[in-house]
Design an enzyme around this catalytic site. Structure first.
Site, mmCIF file in Angstrom:
data_model
loop_
_atom_site.group_PDB
_atom_site.id
_atom_site.type_symbol
_atom_site.label_atom_id
_atom_site.label_comp_id
_atom_site.label_asym_id
_atom_site.label_seq_id
_atom_site.Cartn_x
_atom_site.Cartn_y
_atom_site.Cartn_z
ATOM 1 N N ARG A 361 16.116 -24.529 -36.311
ATOM 2 C CA ARG A 361 14.907 -25.026 -35.645
ATOM 3 C C ARG A 361 14.520 -23.989 -34.600
ATOM 4 O O ARG A 361 15.316 -23.121 -34.232
ATOM 5 C CB ARG A 361 15.191 -26.363 -34.967
ATOM 6 C CG ARG A 361 15.362 -27.492 -35.961
ATOM 7 C CD ARG A 361 15.707 -28.782 -35.255
ATOM 8 N NE ARG A 361 14.605 -29.275 -34.439
ATOM 9 C CZ ARG A 361 14.687 -30.375 -33.689
ATOM 10 N NH1 ARG A 361 15.807 -31.065 -33.637
ATOM 11 N NH2 ARG A 361 13.653 -30.782 -32.973
ATOM 12 N N HIS A 362 13.313 -24.108 -34.088
ATOM 13 C CA HIS A 362 12.862 -23.223 -33.001
ATOM 14 C C HIS A 362 13.673 -23.519 -31.734
ATOM 15 O O HIS A 362 14.357 -24.545 -31.632
ATOM 16 C CB HIS A 362 11.377 -23.478 -32.730
ATOM 17 C CG HIS A 362 11.080 -24.939 -32.530
ATOM 18 N ND1 HIS A 362 11.340 -25.600 -31.343
ATOM 19 C CD2 HIS A 362 10.609 -25.871 -33.390
ATOM 20 C CE1 HIS A 362 11.009 -26.877 -31.480
ATOM 21 N NE2 HIS A 362 10.574 -27.074 -32.726
ATOM 22 N N ASN A 368 9.441 -30.649 -26.352
ATOM 23 C CA ASN A 368 10.771 -31.232 -26.589
ATOM 24 C C ASN A 368 11.240 -31.879 -25.287
ATOM 25 O O ASN A 368 11.857 -32.944 -25.287
ATOM 26 C CB ASN A 368 11.796 -30.169 -26.985
ATOM 27 C CG ASN A 368 11.635 -29.689 -28.416
ATOM 28 O OD1 ASN A 368 11.940 -28.549 -28.733
ATOM 29 N ND2 ASN A 368 11.152 -30.558 -29.301
ATOM 30 N N ARG A 415 5.935 -22.118 -31.270
ATOM 31 C CA ARG A 415 7.347 -22.232 -30.895
ATOM 32 C C ARG A 415 8.300 -21.549 -31.890
ATOM 33 O O ARG A 415 9.355 -21.071 -31.494
ATOM 34 C CB ARG A 415 7.734 -23.704 -30.662
ATOM 35 C CG ARG A 415 7.395 -24.684 -31.778
ATOM 36 C CD ARG A 415 7.499 -26.101 -31.206
ATOM 37 N NE ARG A 415 7.333 -27.193 -32.159
ATOM 38 C CZ ARG A 415 6.184 -27.654 -32.587
ATOM 39 N NH1 ARG A 415 5.039 -27.076 -32.222
ATOM 40 N NH2 ARG A 415 6.129 -28.707 -33.400
ATOM 41 N N GLU A 435 5.445 -28.191 -38.741
ATOM 42 C CA GLU A 435 6.143 -29.483 -38.592
ATOM 43 C C GLU A 435 5.366 -30.618 -39.262
ATOM 44 O O GLU A 435 4.144 -30.500 -39.490
ATOM 45 C CB GLU A 435 6.354 -29.765 -37.083
ATOM 46 C CG GLU A 435 7.061 -31.064 -36.724
ATOM 47 C CD GLU A 435 8.433 -31.257 -37.398
ATOM 48 O OE1 GLU A 435 8.514 -31.179 -38.639
ATOM 49 O OE2 GLU A 435 9.407 -31.519 -36.681
ATOM 50 N N HIS A 501 10.998 -26.388 -38.178
ATOM 51 C CA HIS A 501 10.988 -27.586 -37.320
ATOM 52 C C HIS A 501 11.933 -28.648 -37.884
ATOM 53 O O HIS A 501 12.393 -28.549 -39.024
ATOM 54 C CB HIS A 501 9.563 -28.136 -37.255
ATOM 55 C CG HIS A 501 8.564 -27.092 -36.844
ATOM 56 N ND1 HIS A 501 8.134 -26.950 -35.548
ATOM 57 C CD2 HIS A 501 7.940 -26.104 -37.554
ATOM 58 C CE1 HIS A 501 7.280 -25.936 -35.474
ATOM 59 N NE2 HIS A 501 7.143 -25.413 -36.693
HETATM 60 O O1 F6P Z 1 10.471 -34.222 -31.673
HETATM 61 C C1 F6P Z 1 10.404 -32.982 -32.262
HETATM 62 C C2 F6P Z 1 9.800 -33.096 -33.634
HETATM 63 O O2 F6P Z 1 9.807 -31.837 -34.229
HETATM 64 C C3 F6P Z 1 8.377 -33.659 -33.661
HETATM 65 O O3 F6P Z 1 7.355 -32.722 -33.493
HETATM 66 C C4 F6P Z 1 8.326 -34.342 -34.989
HETATM 67 O O4 F6P Z 1 7.287 -35.293 -35.092
HETATM 68 C C5 F6P Z 1 9.703 -34.935 -35.033
HETATM 69 O O5 F6P Z 1 10.570 -33.993 -34.438
HETATM 70 C C6 F6P Z 1 10.180 -35.212 -36.431
HETATM 71 O O6 F6P Z 1 11.348 -35.991 -36.352
HETATM 72 P P1 F6P Z 1 11.303 -37.539 -36.748
HETATM 73 O O7 F6P Z 1 10.789 -37.544 -38.143
HETATM 74 O O8 F6P Z 1 12.727 -37.963 -36.633
HETATM 75 O O9 F6P Z 1 10.389 -38.261 -35.829
#
Ligand code: F6P
Length: 598
Positions: A361-362, A368, A415, A435, A501
């Site tokens: 990941r970044h 975050n 990022r 992402e 991501h």
């Molecule tokens: O929180 C960081 C992130 O990369 C968000 O941008 C993204 O929506 C999320 O994680 C994805 O994870 P999850 O599907 O568990 O919400």
């Protein structure tokens, strides 16, 4: 760092959907199928090589099949009951009770009696042979069996496993049925080369019997347990045997695609024998030289009767695909339909040469820290420290070892680009690696979503895999979006570092490690760690390396499964271990053995 942007792939496969809110699950499945169908330009590139029938799917031609399915299942239920009853009574004297069996009895001598008894005992289906949770059926017109063809040590099991892993990752229910495993289950492992001699009448009978047993399990799974694609992994090395297999599957309305692996390169075969066959349960405890000799004799026995696909004129009507010298050349015949096109395009892109893939990941981003989803925030100071550590790590892995730097792929978001900018190599920025699109929820925190859009939080919690954010994406969408990246990755022969991501790394990791779609959205992919993946025959190995940079954000999301569900235990640079994921088990047979020939 030089950046190249690529969104061609993302544009190709990510169909624009104006308002995705409120789709029913059935509707979503249909949408997904339609979305897949739009990928046909990719697959039909393959069909163009050897134009055959029109392989595209449309709803019009799906509906009659759907109507017939009920009838087919009814008919099958009757046939299966009859067949299970026959199986309970199987013995060498009523062996001809199986359809298309060679007639005539086997003369049971005292030496083969124990085999007969073992067979009879084990032929009774056990209650756990079809266990498993009820998966949701995937919308597919007809069931498909990929029937493998080829001499031993031609990579058939490798192809079978890789194909099944890929199809499962895409959301189909795919499974490998290996006749060699059935042989070991029913008859044990003590089979020397002479068992496989076509002149050995008893051996031939038994091998056909084992093939039938395996086919029974396979058709049962396909027609009663929601299977979509089965891979029948055996040598199927004569026209006569293939014809029997074909007829028997046709009888159940199941489509057949033959897939032959041919190796003209002797060194490839030798490499395969030493790399995999010596770990076969057939040779546990044997002297390695004797084992190699016996295995080569086994191959020679198969060669005596071997007939390549298409040599018999009747096979010109079969759908088949021949892959020659590990994909150097492909021959296609009568390839029709969407899924067959997908299989062809997969095989065109994969190879078995060893290389390493790094996933990360970044570094920690400003969002975050605030807990906001998505967006395009820059890195925090800690995130920048990670960028530095990552560059150092890559330097240690490559330049300091006299190797060229790997290719770097990032998303198009700030990022990830900032995370790789200290690595002095070309960075290809993929839009497809961006992402998951949280749509109307972009920029919100999980708490805000819960408060302001409780229905979204609840629906996502209920089905995180399929839930599509209002005007955004689901994990199923993400998987479809990154499929071309996976194929491109499979084509690479040099190492690649991917910095992307949370959701994206979950999906890529799942592909390599055979993690089911259901588990994928809950994988714990920590910040500031690198997954080092070694694609291999049968299974991928993986290390998780902790680059030791603190982060505030702890990857806690409301839907995450409880702690401890991380795919691997991390190691630090000073204490490197290879952790073998439990998902590897999916690459082995039910007994944890490397799969082998029938
Ligand atoms: O929180 C960081 C992130 O990369 C968000 O941008 C993204 O929506 C999320 O994680 C994805 O994870 P999850 O599907 O568990 O919400």
């Amino acid at each position: 760092m030089t950046e190249k942007e690529t969104d061609a792939v993302g544009d190709d496969v990510n169909p624009v959907q104006e308002d995705r809110e409120g789709d029913s699950s059935e509707q979503r499945q249909m949408n997904n199928q339609n979305a897949s169908s739009e990928q046909i330009p990719n697959a039909s590139g393959v069909v163009r090589i050897l134009p055959t029938n029109n392989g595209s799917l449309s709803l019009e031609n799906m509906q009659p099949d759907m109507r017939n399915r009920g009838k087919l299942q009814e008919q099958f239920a009757r046939l299966t009951t009859e067949r299970w009853n026959l199986r309970r009574n199987v013995s060498f004297n009523n062996i001809s009770a199986f359809p298309a069996m060679p007639t005539g009895e086997i003369k049971a001598s005292s030496s083969n009696l124990s085999l007969v008894e073992k067979f009879q005992a084990a032929a009774i289906p056990t209650s756990d042979s079809h266990q498993g949770t009820e998966p949701e059926p995937v919308f597919m017109t007809k069931k498909l069996v990929v029937v493998m063809v080829g001499l031993p040590a031609r990579g058939k099991s490798y192809i079978s496993q890789a194909l099944s892993r890929y199809l499962n990752w895409l959301g189909y229910h795919a499974r490998v049925f290996n006749v060699g495993s059935m042989r070991r289950k029913l008859l044990g492992t003590d089979h020397k080369a002479k068992f496989f001699d076509p002149a050995n009448e008893e051996g031939s009978m038994l091998r056909w019997q084992l093939a039938l047993e395996t086919m029974n399990d396979m058709t049962h799974w396909l027609l009663e347990d929601h299977g979509n694609v089965a891979v029948f992994d055996a040598t199927n090395s004569t026209y006569e045997r293939r014809q029997r297999v074909y007829d028997s599957l046709q009888e159940h309305g199941i489509r057949v695609l033959f897939l032959e692996s041919i190796c003209t390169d002797k060194s490839l075969v030798d490499r395969n024998i030493t790399a995999t066959k010596m770990f076969s349960p057939d040779y546990v405890g044997h002297d390695p030289e004797e084992a190699v000799m016996d295995f080569k004799n086994r191959i020679a026995n198969y060669e005596k009767a071997y007939e390549s696909l298409g040599r018999h004129p009747d096979e010109n009507d079969y759908s088949y695909l021949q892959t020659i010298d590990a994909g150097k050349r492909l021959v296609l015949n009568e390839i029709t339909g969407f899924i067959q096109g997908k299989i062809v395009s997969y095989l065109m892109n994969t190879h078995i040469m060893p290389r390493t893939i790094y996933l990360s990941r970044h570094g920690e981003s400003k969002w975050n820290v605030t807990g906001q989803l998505g967006g395009d925030p820059p890195l925090t100071e800690r995130g920048k420290s990670y960028a530095f550590k990552l560059a150092e790590f890559i330097n240690e892995e490559f330049l300091l070892q006299g190797k060229e730097l790997p290719i770097v792929w990032s998303s198009q978001l700030r990022r990830t680009r900032q995370t790789v900018e200290m690595i002095p190599t070309v960075n290809v920025c993929w839009r497809a690696l961006n992402e998951i699109d949280a749509g109307k929820c972009e920029g919100m925190t999980y708490d805000e979503i819960k408060k302001e859009m409780p229905e979204v939080a609840a629906a996502r919690k209920k089905d995180k895999l399929r839930y599509r954010y209002p005007q955004g994406e689901s994990y199923v969408d993400v998987i479809q979006r990154i499929e071309p990246v996976i194929l491109e990755l499979e084509r690479q022969r040099e190492p690649v570092l991917i910095v992307a991501h949370n959701a994206i790394i979950r999906a890529i990791y799942s592909y390599y490690m055979g993690v089911s779609q259901e588990e994928c959205p809950n994988l714990d992919i920590p910040l500031h760690h690198v997954f080092k993946i070694f694609p291999r025959a049968y299974k991928c190995d993986c290390e998780l390396i902790n680059l030791q940079v603190d982060n505030i954000y702890n990857n806690k999301t409301p839907e995450d499964t409880p702690k401890g569900n991380s795919p691997l235990q991390p190691s630090s640079r000073d204490d490197l271990h290879t952790y073998v994921s439990t998902h590897f088990e999916a690459m082995l047979d039910a007994h944890g053995n490397v799969l082998a020939e029938d």
